[in-house]
Design an enzyme around this catalytic site. Structure first.
Site, PDB file in Angstrom:
ATOM      1  N   ASP A 296       0.863  -1.181   0.000  1.00 27.54           N
ATOM      2  CA  ASP A 296       0.000   0.000   0.000  1.00 27.54           C
ATOM      3  C   ASP A 296       0.900   1.231   0.000  1.00 27.54           C
ATOM      4  OD1 ASP A 296      -1.859   2.024   0.391  1.00 27.54           O
ATOM      5  OD2 ASP A 296      -3.026   0.883   1.857  1.00 27.54           O
TER       6      ASP A 296
ATOM      7  N   ARG B 101      -0.068   4.395  -0.445  1.00 28.66           N
ATOM      8  CA  ARG B 101      -0.827   5.630  -0.267  1.00 28.66           C
ATOM      9  C   ARG B 101      -0.323   6.454   0.921  1.00 28.66           C
ATOM     10  NH1 ARG B 101      -6.740   3.022  -0.236  1.00 28.66           N
ATOM     11  NH2 ARG B 101      -5.545   1.500   0.993  1.00 28.66           N
TER      12      ARG B 101
END
Length: 399
Positions: free
Chosen positions: A314, A316
């Protein structure tokens, strides 16, 4: 071109592609006509009646019936959006659900180890980005609810991130700030006004001779009956495949629609905010995301596919979300998420935002309220639970 490539005949002589649903006729419709699950998808690609048949002489004859002859065969599942794009959920408030309770949250506190905020230590920026809301506009939705779309610029990337705001009490400080040399029309055009726009309006504030005085507006927006706790907030990362091209590999489209529906319920007096971040593919971009899809078809799960492409599971970051929430003058929120580790990430390096509750986002199909099922999304959710710490009920997963 062969006749089978064409669909319904339009009034201007052209034909829609066969996977388009027919335009509604001018006859009156009942209150059930808006139910997508029971709609008329008669001219889908999967409906044999929408293609041309050959007569006894071998000539191609158009067999599409007139609009007055309804067909009921649905289109193939591959053409149905699991979230029904354009979304069908925002603002849905029928007599049966108008009094539906705003979803209950689980109290959380990231200041203590047992506060229900996950075990990971998210990567936090030392300093929040600088953001500015440069324009806002009222968006009436297909279901009757209204929202205000705020477009933000920032000093860390060239992307246009968005805040979708429900309710009249939430305003952007950077949007409302007076800018050098701007006129009242400038303020109206960029959305820095109070009340409602109407033809002939010339001032951004409400004057004494308008139909709605500033005192009345303030009473309406800040009265005790209109404020019920922190607003519901969802931090949503862009997902072109799930929101636009009907992908059943994830539940992103359904989550976006369901979040909007919950925020626009009539009794959600605190309003709501969807922070829409342009972080496609958990931050790796659409091209790399499509490569990851191919790796998934070869047997990898979503986490393994990202790692094989030399990306984090991930990638982000949520600093922009925190900065945007601060600009919208939010200090305490209720966060709509299944990921407890997102709580601390959204709060910011110095807890600039405090998450008071976590509200679960349960797939609609698990609750028996429609939604969709597919092997891909079931594997996606299973990976989220087992490898990413999302809090979903494993017992609800199909075996």
């Amino acid at each position: 071109m062969p006749g089978s490539e064409f669909g319904q005949l339009q009034s201007d002589g052209t034909r829609l592609p066969p996977f388009y649903s027919p335009r509604p006729d001018a006859r009156g419709t009942s209150h059930d006509d808006g139910d997508v699950e029971h709609g008329d998808f008669s001219l889908s690609a999967g409906n044999p009646a929408s293609s041309n048949a050959e007569d006894d002489d071998g000539a191609s004859q158009n067999t599409i019936p007139p609009a007055s002859t309804p067909l009921t065969r649905p289109p193939p599942a591959s053409l149905l959006s699991p979230a029904f794009t354009p979304p069908s959920t925002p603002g849905t408030a029928t007599p049966s659900n108008a009094g539906a309770a705003v979803p209950r949250g689980i109290p959380v506190d990231s200041s203590i180890p047992t506060g229900g905020c996950g075990t990971k230590q998210p990567r936090l920026l030392e300093t929040l980005p600088e953001v500015e809301c440069i324009v806002r506009a009222r968006i009436p939705t297909t279901t009757g609810a209204e929202m205000f779309l705020h477009l933000y610029t920032n000093n860390v990337d060239n992307k246009e991130h968005l805040a979708i705001v429900f309710g009249g009490t939430i305003r952007s400080k950077s949007l409302d700030a007076v800018r050098d040399g701007e006129t009242e029309m400038d303020r109206l055009v960029r959305g820095a006004y109070t009340g409602r726009l109407y033809p002939g309006r010339t001032t951004s504030g409400l004057s004494a001779n308008t139909s709605e005085s500033q005192d009345a507006l303030s009473a309406n927006l800040t009265g005790e009956d209109s404020i019920q706790g922190p607003p519901l907030v969802r931090i949503h990362s862009e997902c072109y495949t799930g929101e636009t091209v009907w992908s059943a590999r994830c539940d992103c489209g359904e989550q976006l629609d369901e979040g909007a529906r919950l925020m626009s319920l009539p009794n959600n007096k605190a309003g709501g905010i969807i922070i829409y971040l342009r972080q496609e593919g958990r931050g790796i971009g659409l091209g790399e995301k499509l490569k990851a899809y191919n790796l998934q078809d070869l047997g990898s799960d979503t986490v393994e596919a990202n790692l094989l492409l030399r990306h984090p599971a991930d990638a982000r970051s949520y600093g922009l979300a925190t900065a945007m929430l601060r600009d919208l003058d939010q200090k305490e929120i209720r966060l709509l998420t299944n990921n407890p580790d997102k709580i601390r990430a959204v709060e910011g390096p110095h807890r600039e935002i405090v998450v008071k509750e976590r509200v679960a986002m349960v797939p609609l199909s698990w609750k028996g309220r429609g939604g969709f099922r597919a092997p891909e999304v079931e594997g996606y959710l299973k990976t989220k639970i087992e490898k990413m710490g999302h809090m979903l009920d494993m017992a609800s997963l199909p075996r």
